[in-house]
Write a protein that holds these residues in place. Structure first.
Motif, PDB file in Angstrom:
ATOM      1  N   GLU A  25       5.276 -13.703 -32.836  1.00 11.26           N
ATOM      2  CA  GLU A  25       5.639 -12.606 -31.957  1.00 11.26           C
ATOM      3  C   GLU A  25       5.068 -12.882 -30.570  1.00 11.26           C
ATOM      4  O   GLU A  25       4.225 -13.768 -30.393  1.00 11.26           O
ATOM      5  CB  GLU A  25       5.132 -11.287 -32.541  1.00 11.26           C
ATOM      6  N   THR A  26       5.507 -12.126 -29.587  1.00 14.05           N
ATOM      7  CA  THR A  26       5.199 -12.487 -28.203  1.00 14.05           C
ATOM      8  C   THR A  26       3.698 -12.495 -27.897  1.00 14.05           C
ATOM      9  O   THR A  26       3.213 -13.390 -27.191  1.00 14.05           O
ATOM     10  CB  THR A  26       5.926 -11.543 -27.227  1.00 14.05           C
ATOM     11  N   SER A  27       2.959 -11.524 -28.402  1.00 14.24           N
ATOM     12  CA  SER A  27       1.518 -11.511 -28.135  1.00 14.24           C
ATOM     13  C   SER A  27       0.834 -12.713 -28.779  1.00 14.24           C
ATOM     14  O   SER A  27      -0.125 -13.266 -28.214  1.00 14.24           O
ATOM     15  CB  SER A  27       0.896 -10.207 -28.627  1.00 14.24           C
ATOM     16  N   LEU A  62      10.634 -10.031 -23.007  1.00 16.66           N
ATOM     17  CA  LEU A  62      10.685  -9.776 -24.445  1.00 16.66           C
ATOM     18  C   LEU A  62       9.332  -9.222 -24.855  1.00 16.66           C
ATOM     19  O   LEU A  62       8.298  -9.828 -24.552  1.00 16.66           O
ATOM     20  CB  LEU A  62      10.990 -11.080 -25.188  1.00 16.66           C
ATOM     21  N   HIS A  63       9.324  -8.075 -25.534  1.00 14.51           N
ATOM     22  CA  HIS A  63       8.073  -7.348 -25.796  1.00 14.51           C
ATOM     23  C   HIS A  63       7.914  -7.089 -27.290  1.00 14.51           C
ATOM     24  O   HIS A  63       8.889  -6.799 -27.978  1.00 14.51           O
ATOM     25  CB  HIS A  63       8.096  -6.010 -25.040  1.00 14.51           C
ATOM     26  N   ASP A  64       6.674  -7.219 -27.767  1.00 10.27           N
ATOM     27  CA  ASP A  64       6.406  -6.920 -29.184  1.00 10.27           C
ATOM     28  C   ASP A  64       5.580  -5.657 -29.362  1.00 10.27           C
ATOM     29  O   ASP A  64       5.082  -5.384 -30.464  1.00 10.27           O
ATOM     30  CB  ASP A  64       5.717  -8.109 -29.864  1.00 10.27           C
ATOM     31  N   GLY A  65       5.426  -4.865 -28.299  1.00 12.21           N
ATOM     32  CA  GLY A  65       4.611  -3.659 -28.365  1.00 12.21           C
ATOM     33  C   GLY A  65       3.219  -3.857 -27.831  1.00 12.21           C
ATOM     34  O   GLY A  65       2.524  -2.885 -27.521  1.00 12.21           O
ATOM     35  N   ARG A  66       2.798  -5.136 -27.721  1.00 12.14           N
ATOM     36  CA  ARG A  66       1.487  -5.425 -27.157  1.00 12.14           C
ATOM     37  C   ARG A  66       1.593  -6.175 -25.828  1.00 12.14           C
ATOM     38  O   ARG A  66       0.902  -5.849 -24.874  1.00 12.14           O
ATOM     39  CB  ARG A  66       0.658  -6.275 -28.141  1.00 12.14           C
ATOM     40  N   GLN A  67       2.458  -7.182 -25.803  1.00 20.02           N
ATOM     41  CA  GLN A  67       2.489  -8.054 -24.639  1.00 20.02           C
ATOM     42  C   GLN A  67       3.894  -8.620 -24.468  1.00 20.02           C
ATOM     43  O   GLN A  67       4.585  -8.906 -25.444  1.00 20.02           O
ATOM     44  CB  GLN A  67       1.474  -9.193 -24.824  1.00 20.02           C
ATOM     45  N   LYS A  68       4.300  -8.805 -23.219  1.00 14.89           N
ATOM     46  CA  LYS A  68       5.637  -9.334 -22.946  1.00 14.89           C
ATOM     47  C   LYS A  68       5.588 -10.845 -22.786  1.00 14.89           C
ATOM     48  O   LYS A  68       4.569 -11.425 -22.399  1.00 14.89           O
ATOM     49  CB  LYS A  68       6.229  -8.701 -21.698  1.00 14.89           C
ATOM     50  N   LEU A  69       6.715 -11.474 -23.072  1.00 13.78           N
ATOM     51  CA  LEU A  69       6.911 -12.893 -22.827  1.00 13.78           C
ATOM     52  C   LEU A  69       8.201 -13.032 -22.026  1.00 13.78           C
ATOM     53  O   LEU A  69       9.244 -12.485 -22.415  1.00 13.78           O
ATOM     54  CB  LEU A  69       7.024 -13.662 -24.147  1.00 13.78           C
ATOM     55  N   GLN A  70       8.127 -13.761 -20.919  1.00 17.17           N
ATOM     56  CA  GLN A  70       9.327 -13.921 -20.093  1.00 17.17           C
ATOM     57  C   GLN A  70      10.318 -14.863 -20.771  1.00 17.17           C
ATOM     58  O   GLN A  70       9.938 -15.896 -21.320  1.00 17.17           O
ATOM     59  CB  GLN A  70       8.963 -14.453 -18.711  1.00 17.17           C
ATOM     60  N   GLU A 110       4.440 -18.734 -14.665  1.00 17.58           N
ATOM     61  CA  GLU A 110       4.473 -17.775 -15.759  1.00 17.58           C
ATOM     62  C   GLU A 110       4.921 -18.435 -17.057  1.00 17.58           C
ATOM     63  O   GLU A 110       5.929 -19.152 -17.087  1.00 17.58           O
ATOM     64  CB  GLU A 110       5.388 -16.603 -15.433  1.00 17.58           C
ATOM     65  N   LEU A 111       4.170 -18.182 -18.118  1.00 24.81           N
ATOM     66  CA  LEU A 111       4.551 -18.688 -19.440  1.00 24.81           C
ATOM     67  C   LEU A 111       5.894 -18.086 -19.838  1.00 24.81           C
ATOM     68  O   LEU A 111       6.079 -16.869 -19.791  1.00 24.81           O
ATOM     69  CB  LEU A 111       3.484 -18.313 -20.476  1.00 24.81           C
ATOM     70  N   SER A 112       6.847 -18.935 -20.204  1.00 28.06           N
ATOM     71  CA  SER A 112       8.209 -18.479 -20.468  1.00 28.06           C
ATOM     72  C   SER A 112       8.795 -19.246 -21.638  1.00 28.06           C
ATOM     73  O   SER A 112       8.341 -20.344 -21.985  1.00 28.06           O
ATOM     74  CB  SER A 112       9.103 -18.685 -19.227  1.00 28.06           C
ATOM     75  N   LEU A 113       9.803 -18.634 -22.249  1.00 31.19           N
ATOM     76  CA  LEU A 113      10.545 -19.266 -23.319  1.00 31.19           C
ATOM     77  C   LEU A 113      11.938 -19.594 -22.795  1.00 31.19           C
ATOM     78  O   LEU A 113      12.714 -18.686 -22.463  1.00 31.19           O
ATOM     79  CB  LEU A 113      10.628 -18.346 -24.541  1.00 31.19           C
ATOM     80  N   ALA A 114      12.236 -20.888 -22.689  1.00 33.58           N
ATOM     81  CA  ALA A 114      13.553 -21.322 -22.236  1.00 33.58           C
ATOM     82  C   ALA A 114      14.512 -21.232 -23.412  1.00 33.58           C
ATOM     83  O   ALA A 114      14.439 -22.022 -24.362  1.00 33.58           O
ATOM     84  CB  ALA A 114      13.485 -22.748 -21.687  1.00 33.58           C
TER      85      ALA A 114
END
Length: 503
Positions: free
Chosen positions: A35-37, A78-86, A124-128
């Motif tokens: 998950e994103t966090s 993209l958010h898992d309720g704790r932290q977002k991931l770009q 920024e940490l991102s998922l391509a």
């Protein structure tokens, strides 16, 4: 049609178009890696060069909480309720169906992304993204476009929205869970046995409160929702278990306030061979241990004031507290007439029963409670309001009982347990007289509990700790509704979408 109605209609049209294109709208599961966090926890310290070398490919689920479109490139959160991931989504890296999904992202959609971790030029940490899967289409927009949910009552009624848009709410309930877990570790380490006792009872007992009633159809009997587990837990002392505890739900049919909810959580524990002096020491250890384990410190911040939890804590008898903290004239504390006159002079609420102990308790509540901000033990309550506690050895008008106050609230109620069956039976009869006089919260007579005491219960001390109020103190929340996921509220007529303002 309102703006909200239009948004919902547009989302439903998108859903229909996706279904027509063969997209599975609500798949059964999504095989994922992190998950994103957790992505941030594992890879947040990696540089762009390290990520390129590692070639980390992940499948990550979450909720879309922001979208920024730049032609054939889309950035999304993209958010898992704790932290977002770009998310870094290029048209030329995705299949046509996947790009169509991305083009029609709505805030609140749940998606699964397969891609490679990278850092953008901004670092920024991102998922391509390379693959995009719809996991659930959100048909209603998020409140206030992810800026937060401000309507307090709506937060209580629709806690799911509160959790979605207010990260501090998630943190609060994680703190609550940590607090309960820490309670368990504390008592498990001291060889207390965790048990479960009935929540439906034929006789409501263990506290002075009005119960909720229900009916068992098969047995054709009326039952009561538990107001306290006390009498069952003390039966276990009779049965030879010397240390027991229960983290329990209780139900009391009484008023609602910032400190009271009809359904609430208590920690209750009973300790054979101990008395209320032992409990005071153990309570100091418990509260400090919880604060240090959960908060990492031995202080609390409450309504802008720092509260130092380090013991020893002040100890007052109820009478001493009224004189020294409440400014009450000691001359009026020795008879019911003087107490009644003082309550009437102050225009304070009078108790249903007008005995000495009831009036003394009422005057204490009216004059002292608000002054008890730092942890303070109030000891030696009157017999009339303590039907299950042992009398003091030097003054039979009072009992070996204490309440712990912190932040102006009662947090703990405890006493040396009455274990003489004849005295307990006499106390129950006194309570029946109080009920007959109009006190609906007076205790009822429990024959089986008396029978259990006649088999012999060891000298013991017992305590109840209000978990909800403890969470209020640990998180600096002045209302009990803030620390209960779904507090009881008066039902309201369901509004149409055009009447809603919070999503």
């Amino acid at each position: 049609m309102s703006e909200l109605d239009q948004q919902i209609a547009n989302r439903r049209q998108k859903r229909e178009a996706l279904a027509a294109a063969g997209v599975e709208l609500y798949p059964h599961r999504f095989e994922h890696d992190l998950e994103t966090s957790a992505v941030h926890a594992q890879y947040g310290d990696k540089s762009a060069e390290e990520l390129t070398e590692l070639e980390v490919k992940l499948r990550v689920p979450g909720r879309i909480t922001a979208v920024r479109r730049q032609g054939k490139l889309v950035f999304a959160d993209l958010h898992d309720g704790r932290q977002k991931l770009q998310l870094f989504l290029r048209k030329n890296r995705l299949s046509e169906p996947a790009w169509n999904l991305v083009k029609d992202f709505d805030l609140g959609d749940l998606v699964g992304i397969t891609g490679t971790l990278m850092r953008t030029r901004m670092g920024e940490l991102s998922l391509a993204g390379e693959e995009v899967v719809l996991l659930a289409k959100a048909l209603r927009p998020l409140p206030e476009k992810w800026k937060g949910l401000k309507d307090v009552e709506l937060r209580y009624r629709r806690r799911y929205l509160d959790l979605l848009v207010n990260p501090e709410t998630r943190q609060l309930f994680e703190t609550r869970a940590a607090l309960v877990g820490s309670c368990r570790r504390f008592f498990d380490a001291r060889d207390f046995l965790e048990v479960e006792t009935p929540m439906m009872q034929a006789i409501p007992g263990g506290a002075m409160a009005r119960p909720f009633m229900t009916h068992h159809n098969a047995l054709d009997i009326d039952l009561y929702l538990r107001i306290a587990p006390e009498l069952y837990l003390k039966r276990l002392l009779v049965g030879g278990i010397p240390r027991v505890y229960e983290i329990n739900r209780n139900f009391r049919n009484e008023g609602i306030s910032t400190q009271h909810n009809p359904e609430f959580t208590m920690l209750e524990f009973y300790w054979a061979w101990a008395d209320y002096h032992d409990l005071m020491t153990l309570t100091e250890e418990l509260i400090v241990s919880l604060a240090e384990e959960v908060l990492g410190r031995s202080t609390l911040t409450w309504k802008g004031e720092e509260i130092d939890l380090r013991p020893p804590w002040p100890r007052y008898t109820m009478r001493e507290a009224m004189i020294e903290l409440g400014g009450v004239d000691p001359a009026i504390l020795d008879d019911a007439g003087g107490l009644l006159a003082e309550l009437e002079r102050r225009e304070s609420e009078l108790p249903p029963a007008r005995g000495y102990g009831n009036l003394l308790m009422a005057l204490f509540e009216a004059t002292v409670e608000e002054h008890l901000v730092r942890p303070t033990f109030i000891c030696d309550h009157p017999v009339e309001v303590s039907p299950l506690a042992k009398q003091r050895r030097d003054d039979p008008r009072f009992t070996e009982r204490f309440e712990l106050y912190v932040g102006g609230m009662e947090l703990v109620n405890a006493f040396s347990e009455l274990n003489d069956p004849d005295v307990q039976a006499a106390r129950f009869r006194q309570q029946l007289e109080a009920r007959a006089a109009g006190d609906e919260e007076a205790h009822v007579f429990d024959d089986d509990y008396i029978r259990a005491l006649e088999h012999g219960m060891p000298p013991a001390a017992g305590e109840g700790v209000g978990i909800d109020r403890l969470v209020m103190l640990f998180t600096d929340n002045a209302s009990i509704r803030d620390v209960i996921l779904f507090p009881l509220l008066r039902p309201k007529r369901e509004r149409t979408s055009s009447e809603e303002s919070g999503g």
